[in-house]
Scaffold this motif. Structure first.
Motif, PDB file in Angstrom:
ATOM      1  N   UNK A 286       0.835  -1.208   0.000  1.00 27.62           N
ATOM      2  CA  UNK A 286       0.000   0.000   0.000  1.00 27.62           C
ATOM      3  C   UNK A 286       0.868   1.255   0.000  1.00 27.62           C
ATOM      4  N   UNK A 287       1.792   1.290  -0.955  1.00 36.45           N
ATOM      5  CA  UNK A 287       2.596   2.482  -1.183  1.00 36.45           C
ATOM      6  C   UNK A 287       1.840   3.406  -2.129  1.00 36.45           C
ATOM      7  N   UNK A 288       2.403   4.587  -2.429  1.00 41.28           N
ATOM      8  CA  UNK A 288       1.734   5.509  -3.354  1.00 41.28           C
ATOM      9  C   UNK A 288       1.620   4.926  -4.755  1.00 41.28           C
ATOM     10  N   UNK A 289       2.432   3.911  -5.047  1.00 39.92           N
ATOM     11  CA  UNK A 289       2.361   3.236  -6.342  1.00 39.92           C
ATOM     12  C   UNK A 289       0.989   2.613  -6.558  1.00 39.92           C
ATOM     13  N   UNK A 290       0.349   2.151  -5.480  1.00 37.45           N
ATOM     14  CA  UNK A 290      -0.943   1.484  -5.597  1.00 37.45           C
ATOM     15  C   UNK A 290      -1.986   2.401  -6.224  1.00 37.45           C
ATOM     16  N   UNK A 291      -1.852   3.696  -6.000  1.00 39.74           N
ATOM     17  CA  UNK A 291      -2.818   4.644  -6.541  1.00 39.74           C
ATOM     18  C   UNK A 291      -2.490   5.066  -7.967  1.00 39.74           C
ATOM     19  N   UNK A 292      -1.272   4.839  -8.418  1.00 39.32           N
ATOM     20  CA  UNK A 292      -0.912   5.193  -9.792  1.00 39.32           C
ATOM     21  C   UNK A 292      -1.215   4.062 -10.763  1.00 39.32           C
ATOM     22  N   UNK A 293      -1.526   2.869 -10.236  1.00 40.66           N
ATOM     23  CA  UNK A 293      -1.922   1.758 -11.107  1.00 40.66           C
ATOM     24  C   UNK A 293      -3.245   2.088 -11.798  1.00 40.66           C
ATOM     25  N   UNK A 294      -3.476   1.451 -12.933  1.00 37.98           N
ATOM     26  CA  UNK A 294      -4.728   1.606 -13.664  1.00 37.98           C
ATOM     27  C   UNK A 294      -5.289   0.204 -13.938  1.00 37.98           C
ATOM     28  N   UNK A 295      -6.283  -0.228 -13.170  1.00 38.76           N
ATOM     29  CA  UNK A 295      -7.021   0.494 -12.127  1.00 38.76           C
ATOM     30  C   UNK A 295      -6.247   0.548 -10.814  1.00 38.76           C
ATOM     31  N   UNK A 296      -6.692   1.417  -9.870  1.00 33.41           N
ATOM     32  CA  UNK A 296      -6.039   1.474  -8.559  1.00 33.41           C
ATOM     33  C   UNK A 296      -5.979   0.091  -7.914  1.00 33.41           C
ATOM     34  N   UNK A 297      -4.876  -0.161  -7.241  1.00 32.49           N
ATOM     35  CA  UNK A 297      -4.525  -1.511  -6.812  1.00 32.49           C
ATOM     36  C   UNK A 297      -5.111  -1.872  -5.447  1.00 32.49           C
ATOM     37  N   UNK A 298      -5.782  -3.016  -5.398  1.00 32.24           N
ATOM     38  CA  UNK A 298      -6.107  -3.645  -4.115  1.00 32.24           C
ATOM     39  C   UNK A 298      -4.806  -4.220  -3.564  1.00 32.24           C
ATOM     40  N   UNK A 299      -4.536  -3.952  -2.300  1.00 35.67           N
ATOM     41  CA  UNK A 299      -3.218  -4.321  -1.772  1.00 35.67           C
ATOM     42  C   UNK A 299      -3.268  -4.529  -0.271  1.00 35.67           C
ATOM     43  N   UNK A 300      -2.255  -5.194   0.240  1.00 33.52           N
ATOM     44  CA  UNK A 300      -2.100  -5.402   1.677  1.00 33.52           C
ATOM     45  C   UNK A 300      -1.271  -4.249   2.224  1.00 33.52           C
ATOM     46  N   UNK A 301      -1.817  -3.543   3.184  1.00 28.08           N
ATOM     47  CA  UNK A 301      -1.099  -2.390   3.750  1.00 28.08           C
ATOM     48  C   UNK A 301      -0.220  -2.827   4.899  1.00 28.08           C
ATOM     49  N   UNK A 302       1.074  -2.520   4.781  1.00 27.89           N
ATOM     50  CA  UNK A 302       1.936  -2.609   5.956  1.00 27.89           C
ATOM     51  C   UNK A 302       2.258  -1.164   6.358  1.00 27.89           C
ATOM     52  N   UNK A 303       2.063  -0.823   7.643  1.00 28.51           N
ATOM     53  CA  UNK A 303       2.208   0.565   8.086  1.00 28.51           C
ATOM     54  C   UNK A 303       3.683   0.953   8.211  1.00 28.51           C
ATOM     55  N   UNK A 304       4.340   1.190   7.085  1.00 32.91           N
ATOM     56  CA  UNK A 304       5.801   1.345   7.071  1.00 32.91           C
ATOM     57  C   UNK A 304       6.253   2.525   7.919  1.00 32.91           C
ATOM     58  N   UNK A 305       5.562   3.671   7.799  1.00 32.98           N
ATOM     59  CA  UNK A 305       5.991   4.839   8.577  1.00 32.98           C
ATOM     60  C   UNK A 305       5.920   4.563  10.071  1.00 32.98           C
ATOM     61  N   UNK A 306       4.822   3.918  10.517  1.00 33.26           N
ATOM     62  CA  UNK A 306       4.688   3.601  11.937  1.00 33.26           C
ATOM     63  C   UNK A 306       5.729   2.578  12.372  1.00 33.26           C
ATOM     64  N   UNK A 307       6.012   1.614  11.516  1.00 32.00           N
ATOM     65  CA  UNK A 307       7.029   0.609  11.832  1.00 32.00           C
ATOM     66  C   UNK A 307       8.411   1.251  11.956  1.00 32.00           C
ATOM     67  N   UNK A 308       8.721   2.157  11.015  1.00 31.50           N
ATOM     68  CA  UNK A 308      10.020   2.827  11.057  1.00 31.50           C
ATOM     69  C   UNK A 308      10.141   3.712  12.295  1.00 31.50           C
ATOM     70  N   UNK A 309       9.048   4.392  12.646  1.00 26.80           N
ATOM     71  CA  UNK A 309       9.056   5.216  13.859  1.00 26.80           C
ATOM     72  C   UNK A 309       9.306   4.352  15.090  1.00 26.80           C
ATOM     73  N   UNK A 310       8.721   3.144  15.112  1.00 24.14           N
ATOM     74  CA  UNK A 310       8.936   2.236  16.239  1.00 24.14           C
ATOM     75  C   UNK A 310      10.380   1.752  16.280  1.00 24.14           C
TER      76      UNK A 310
END
Length: 341
Positions: A286-310
């Motif tokens: 669920x990176x910003x790439x998912x929204x640039x796909x045509x059609x927009x991509x169904x994806x598994x989100x891993x909360x990378x920013x929160x993980x990196x902050x941890x």
């Protein structure tokens, strides 16, 4: 003859404490990056520092704390070109930065792409130029995690190490994420499900492929085809071409990363395959790439920013309290349903 302007008064810890309404000791702990200060108190002190214009004496602080006020973010086994092309790493930098910057901790980026650069980083860390390291290691045979553990350098890994090591790590529950993807495709009535995996010499690539096969078996299915990619857009395109040859009747594909899925989409369009009517597609990240796909991509989100902050939080705690027990944290993924499946 005009007089020289009087020098601005020196702002002290006591001044900051008075404005913040806390003790001098609390201000000192915040300035020195002590992770034990409650978030509300820390915010009050940081506002008071900004209001008073207090500037810490870094040289004096270093003598007292025996720290440098800086950490390294090291990315191992990848070239600079690969790092900056993959949105995952930008999200890691963002998450680490949002944790260390308010505490006055500087972040140094280290790219470790060969044996000499690995030895150079180890020497740099052993010499105490930074206080610790957040490590993104991409290959199972990377010796750097074990080297850091042996050197007793404060370190936190992005992802579980390939072999058990006395080192903290933060990761997403990979198996749970893949299960979300497979369950969703099965619920849509898809039965001939293929996968474009990540490289099998990486923990994420291997674990996601194993989890995919296990979840298919749970539903009484077997994969229609498998092709190995490399977590790049070009790798995803190559894997998708292989899958179309091996399983032309596949009705769904789980792709091990969004960047690979973007490459897969371009191949499917050129092949005249409609998404999701002919072939449903689910990615991972669920990176910003998912929204640039045509059609927009169904994806598994891993909360990378929160993980990196941890990761950064755990590292700062380890630096402040070296006797502290090693800690790890596993984040839960979620499925983000868009138009590709």
């Amino acid at each position: 003859m005009s007089k020289k302007p009087a020098p601005a008064p020196v702002v002290t810890l006591e001044d900051v404490a008075r404005v913040a309404g806390v003790s001098r000791a609390t201000v000192s702990r915040v300035v020195n990056g002590n992770a034990s200060v409650a978030a509300g108190l820390r915010k009050s002190v940081e506002k008071a520092i900004a209001a008073t214009g207090y500037v810490p004496n870094l040289a004096a602080r270093s003598l007292v704390t025996r720290t440098t006020g800086s950490i390294a973010l090291a990315v191992s086994d990848m070239s600079a070109g690969q790092i900056f092309a993959d949105p995952f790493f930008g999200r890691v930098v963002s998450g680490v930065t949002q944790t260390v910057r308010p505490r006055g901790v500087q972040l140094m980026l280290a790219i470790v792409d060969d044996d000499p650069s690995r030895k150079q980083l180890l020497n740099y860390l052993r010499q105490g130029h930074v206080d610790g390291v957040v490590l993104v290691s991409t290959h199972t045979d990377d010796p750097l995690p074990a080297d850091l553990a042996a050197a007793k350098v404060p370190a936190v890994l992005a992802g579980r190490p390939a072999d058990p090591l006395p080192v903290s790590f933060v990761e997403v529950d990979q198996q749970a994420g893949v299960s979300l993807a497979v369950d969703h495709l099965v619920a849509l009535g898809r039965r001939r499900i293929a996968t474009a995996s990540g490289p099998l010499d990486t923990p994420a690539g291997r674990v996601r492929l194993e989890a995919f096969r296990e979840r298919l078996a749970h539903h009484g299915l077997t994969e229609s085809a498998w092709a190995e990619g490399d977590f790049t857009q070009a790798g995803g395109a190559a894997a998708m071409r292989t899958l179309l040859e091996r399983a032309p009747d596949a009705d769904a594909v789980f792709v091990a990363s969004d960047l690979m899925a973007l490459g897969a989409v371009s191949v499917l369009h050129r092949a005249g395959r409609r998404i999701p009517q002919d072939l449903a597609l689910v990615g991972f990240d669920d990176s910003n790439v998912a929204l640039t796909c045509d059609p927009p991509l169904t994806t598994v989100r891993q909360p990378v920013e929160e993980m990196a902050a941890q990761m950064a939080e755990l590292l700062l705690e380890q630096i402040a309290s070296p006797e502290r027990l090693l800690q790890s944290r596993v984040f839960q993924p979620e499925l983000v349903v868009r138009e590709s499946a």
